[in-house]
Design a protein around this motif. Structure first.
Motif, short mmCIF file in Angstrom:
data_model
loop_
_atom_site.label_atom_id
_atom_site.label_comp_id
_atom_site.label_asym_id
_atom_site.label_seq_id
_atom_site.Cartn_x
_atom_site.Cartn_y
_atom_site.Cartn_z
N GLY A 108 2.40 52.28 -43.79
CA GLY A 108 2.38 51.97 -42.43
C GLY A 108 3.29 52.80 -41.59
O GLY A 108 4.04 53.63 -42.31
N ASN A 109 3.34 52.73 -40.41
CA ASN A 109 4.35 53.40 -39.65
C ASN A 109 4.60 52.70 -38.15
O ASN A 109 4.05 51.82 -38.00
N ASP A 113 2.45 56.15 -34.60
CA ASP A 113 2.72 57.08 -35.37
C ASP A 113 1.82 56.96 -36.63
O ASP A 113 1.23 55.80 -36.74
N PRO A 114 1.34 58.21 -37.07
CA PRO A 114 0.05 58.10 -38.25
C PRO A 114 0.56 57.27 -39.52
O PRO A 114 1.40 57.65 -40.21
N TYR A 134 -3.57 62.38 -43.32
CA TYR A 134 -3.80 61.50 -42.38
C TYR A 134 -5.00 61.05 -41.86
O TYR A 134 -6.00 62.01 -42.18
N ALA A 196 8.18 53.81 -48.13
CA ALA A 196 6.83 54.16 -47.73
C ALA A 196 6.70 55.09 -46.41
O ALA A 196 5.85 55.81 -46.17
N THR A 197 7.79 54.67 -45.60
CA THR A 197 7.47 55.34 -44.11
C THR A 197 8.71 56.20 -43.93
O THR A 197 9.65 55.91 -44.01
N ARG A 198 8.27 57.56 -43.88
CA ARG A 198 9.35 58.72 -43.71
C ARG A 198 10.04 58.68 -44.81
O ARG A 198 11.22 58.96 -44.79
C1 LIG Z 1 5.07 58.32 -39.67
O1 LIG Z 1 5.26 59.27 -38.49
C2 LIG Z 1 6.07 60.27 -38.81
C3 LIG Z 1 6.34 60.94 -37.60
O2 LIG Z 1 5.08 61.37 -36.97
C4 LIG Z 1 5.42 61.18 -39.86
O3 LIG Z 1 6.18 62.19 -40.17
C5 LIG Z 1 5.08 60.46 -41.27
O4 LIG Z 1 4.27 61.20 -41.96
C6 LIG Z 1 4.18 59.02 -40.59
N1 LIG Z 1 3.67 58.31 -41.81
C7 LIG Z 1 4.36 57.76 -42.84
C8 LIG Z 1 3.70 56.97 -43.81
O5 LIG Z 1 5.62 57.92 -42.91
#
Ligand SMILES: *[C@@H]1O[C@H](CO)[C@@H](O)[C@H](O)[C@H]1NC(C)=O
Length: 277
Positions: A108-109, A113-114, A134, A196-198
């Motif tokens: 998730g994000n 954001d993707p 993505y 998980a996220t960034r």
């Molecule tokens: C979340 O968004 C950031 C900024 O666009 C991106 O770098 C990252 O790859 C995205 N996804 C995750 C799962 O972190």
């Protein structure tokens, strides 16, 4: 998508439905809710399943049947809004030590954001074969179909019938391939905000809980000996291979085969082969 690819898929589906044991639809019949008490729910007379995650627990389900080769399709609508820190997994796995596993994980994000689609293949207990992508759409707005096609020749990951990854059977050069251990279908929604996220920088916002993912239209075609011929034909035709290259070129964000720092003593054997098929 080009017609030829569709007609191949159509043909494959017809052949599948003739030769293979198909199971479809009803979540009551196909799955056990295995984790998270009331957080996993089957609704609409078995046609819809929801998982939810709150601070106390995630939730999950598992198929009643086991598969040795086959095609698994699931339509999923992922956690919407701020889903940072959450992971929705959809995978095949065997049990016990040295297990085999074929994974989709959706990381998730923050809103807008993707998501990252993380894929991996374990054979005989060894994974470390991640490719991440993505998506070319917002996976939280509608249901999309995520498929795993597992044959003796290879494993194909598809999103809305577009192949994003192929893991070939390279046993001939000594790479173990999942083929002897029956697998069940699993899915779960849990908190993984350490990574998980960034890479763990963005944490789960519990004020947004419960987080929910939705499932419908499960289909599974299980291989049996009668269907052997189906697998002799290659899974992807030229159009399929073009889509695969498109996904890998424009949507891939991580490929273990290209991560030279991680494999200072040489890349895994299967990576030294041609990149696609
Ligand atoms: C979340 O968004 C950031 C900024 O666009 C991106 O770098 C990252 O790859 C995205 N996804 C995750 C799962 O972190």
């Amino acid at each position: 998508m080009a017609t030829s690819w569709f007609s191949v898929l159509l043909l494959v589906s017809i052949v599948f439905s003739c030769f293979l044991a198909a199971s479809a639809g009803d979540f009551y019949q196909e799955f056990d809710l295995t984790w998270g008490d009331k957080r996993a729910e089957i609704l609409n007379s078995g046609r819809l399943l929801t998982l939810s995650l709150d601070k106390a627990s995630g939730s999950g389900f598992r198929s009643k049947r086991e598969y040795v080769f086959g095609r698994i399709d699931m339509q999923i609508k992922l956690v919407s809004g701020n889903s940072a820190g959450t992971v929705t997994a959809f995978y095949l796995s065997s049990e016990g030590p040295n297990h085999d596993e074929i994974d989709f994980e959706f990381l998730g994000n923050l809103s807008g954001d993707p998501y990252i689609v993380h894929t991996n293949v374990y054979s005989q207990g060894k994974g470390d074969r991640e490719q991440q992508f993505y998506l070319w759409f917002d996976p939280t707005k509608n249901f999309h179909t995520y498929s795993i096609i597992w044959s003796p020749q290879g494993i194909t990951f598809m999103v809305d019938n577009i192949p994003i990854r192929v893991f070939n059977n390279e046993e001939s050069i000594g790479v173990p391939f999942p083929k002897n251990q029956p697998m069940k279908v699993y899915s779960s929604l849990w908190d993984a905000d350490e990574w998980a996220t960034r890479g763990g920088l963005v944490k789960t916002d519990w004020s947004k809980a419960p987080f929910k993912a939705y499932y419908r239209n499960f289909n599974a075609y299980s291989w049996n000996s009668v269907g052997t011929d189906v697998w002799r034909t290659r899974a992807l035709d030229a159009t399929g291979r073009r889509w695969l290259r498109w996904a890998q070129k424009y949507h891939m964000v991580y490929n273990y085969c290209a991560d030279l720092k991680r494999f200072p003593h040489g890349r895994p054997l299967e990576c030294r082969r041609s990149r696609f098929l």
